[in-house]
Design a protein around this motif. Structure first.
Motif, short mmCIF file in Angstrom:
data_model
loop_
_atom_site.label_atom_id
_atom_site.label_comp_id
_atom_site.label_asym_id
_atom_site.label_seq_id
_atom_site.Cartn_x
_atom_site.Cartn_y
_atom_site.Cartn_z
N MET A 165 0.96 -1.27 0.02
CA MET A 165 0.01 -0.04 -0.12
C MET A 165 0.88 1.16 0.10
N GLU A 166 2.14 1.22 0.58
CA GLU A 166 2.87 2.24 0.70
C GLU A 166 3.75 2.55 -0.75
N SER A 167 4.09 1.14 -1.40
CA SER A 167 4.91 1.35 -2.36
C SER A 167 4.17 1.51 -3.94
N TYR A 168 2.76 1.46 -3.81
CA TYR A 168 2.02 1.31 -5.00
C TYR A 168 0.67 2.24 -4.93
N LYS A 169 0.16 2.67 -5.93
CA LYS A 169 -1.00 3.34 -6.07
C LYS A 169 -2.16 2.39 -5.19
N GLN A 170 -2.84 2.98 -4.18
CA GLN A 170 -3.68 2.11 -3.54
C GLN A 170 -4.64 1.31 -4.18
N GLU A 171 -5.16 1.89 -5.27
CA GLU A 171 -6.24 1.50 -6.27
C GLU A 171 -5.68 0.30 -7.07
N ILE A 172 -4.45 -0.03 -7.23
CA ILE A 172 -3.92 -1.30 -7.54
C ILE A 172 -3.56 -2.39 -6.86
N VAL A 173 -3.66 -2.16 -5.55
CA VAL A 173 -3.38 -3.16 -4.68
C VAL A 173 -4.50 -3.90 -4.17
N HIS A 174 -4.60 -5.25 -4.35
CA HIS A 174 -5.90 -5.92 -3.96
C HIS A 174 -5.28 -7.19 -2.96
N GLN A 175 -6.06 -7.57 -1.76
CA GLN A 175 -5.98 -8.58 -1.08
C GLN A 175 -6.44 -9.94 -1.62
N LEU A 176 -6.12 -11.13 -1.76
CA LEU A 176 -6.80 -12.35 -2.24
C LEU A 176 -6.55 -13.49 -0.99
N PRO A 177 -7.54 -14.07 -0.36
CA PRO A 177 -7.52 -15.16 0.54
C PRO A 177 -6.97 -16.28 -0.07
N SER A 178 -5.84 -16.88 0.67
CA SER A 178 -5.39 -18.30 0.04
C SER A 178 -5.16 -19.12 1.29
N ASN A 179 -6.46 -19.78 1.48
CA ASN A 179 -6.50 -20.73 2.80
C ASN A 179 -6.81 -22.10 1.93
N GLU A 180 -7.84 -22.16 1.50
CA GLU A 180 -8.26 -23.40 0.92
C GLU A 180 -8.04 -23.70 -0.59
#
Length: 172
Positions: free
Chosen positions: A134-149
């Protein structure tokens, strides 16, 4: 020439970046680059970290090594850090997130013990990589993805492929 996007997959070790990256490359025809493997092959190191028992990445040399390929586009980069890559390289950044119970087992299975194991779990708890992104890139291009199952992998692949198709329409 068709322009294709550059994608960064980042997150704590053990969240599933490599699995996702390789599968994504197969589905999209993008070039997959695992920075850890790239560094190993090219010996892009700057010393050795005794505490973590691993070589220290020479970030400048990694950037030099990738610059030409990134300029062409169509690259998926997989690494657990993201603040040293030039911001202009990436069109989208996905931070994979894993619940600690899953992550602990995955890291243990990789042979992580003691401080290395604890620090990586802490890293995930405190969202260290997400905040770095979030600090290194424009916030609108950063997305979180769940990776559990395992189902998360399929959902994430579909989401990224969909995003990519839209990007190609908008940019060509």
């Amino acid at each position: 020439m068709v322009k294709r996007p550059n994608i960064l997959l980042t997150g704590t070790p053990g969240v599933g970046k490599t699995t996702l990256g390789k599968e994504l490359a197969q589905r999209t025809g993008l070039t997959y680059i695992n920075v850890g493997d790239l560094a190993k092959e090219g010996e892009l190191y700057d010393g050795f970290d005794e505490e973590y028992n691993c070589p220290v990445l020479d970030e400048d040399r990694v950037v030099d090594e990738l610059e030409e390929q990134m300029a062409e586009g169509g690259v998926i980069v997989d690494y657990h850090g993201c603040d040293f890559f030039p911001e202009r390289w990436f069109h989208i950044v996905f931070v994979l997130r894993t619940d600690n119970s899953f992550l602990y087992d995955r890291l243990e299975n990789r042979g992580y013990v003691g401080k290395k194991l604890q620090d990586n779990i802490q890293c995930e708890i405190f969202q260290t990589i997400y905040e770095e992104a979030m600090e290194s890139y424009k916030q609108e291009i950063v997305h979180q993805l769940p990776s559990n199952e395992p189902e998360d992998l399929e959902r994430n692949l579909e989401q990224i492929v969909q995003w990519m198709e839209q990007w190609m329409k908008d940019n060509n």
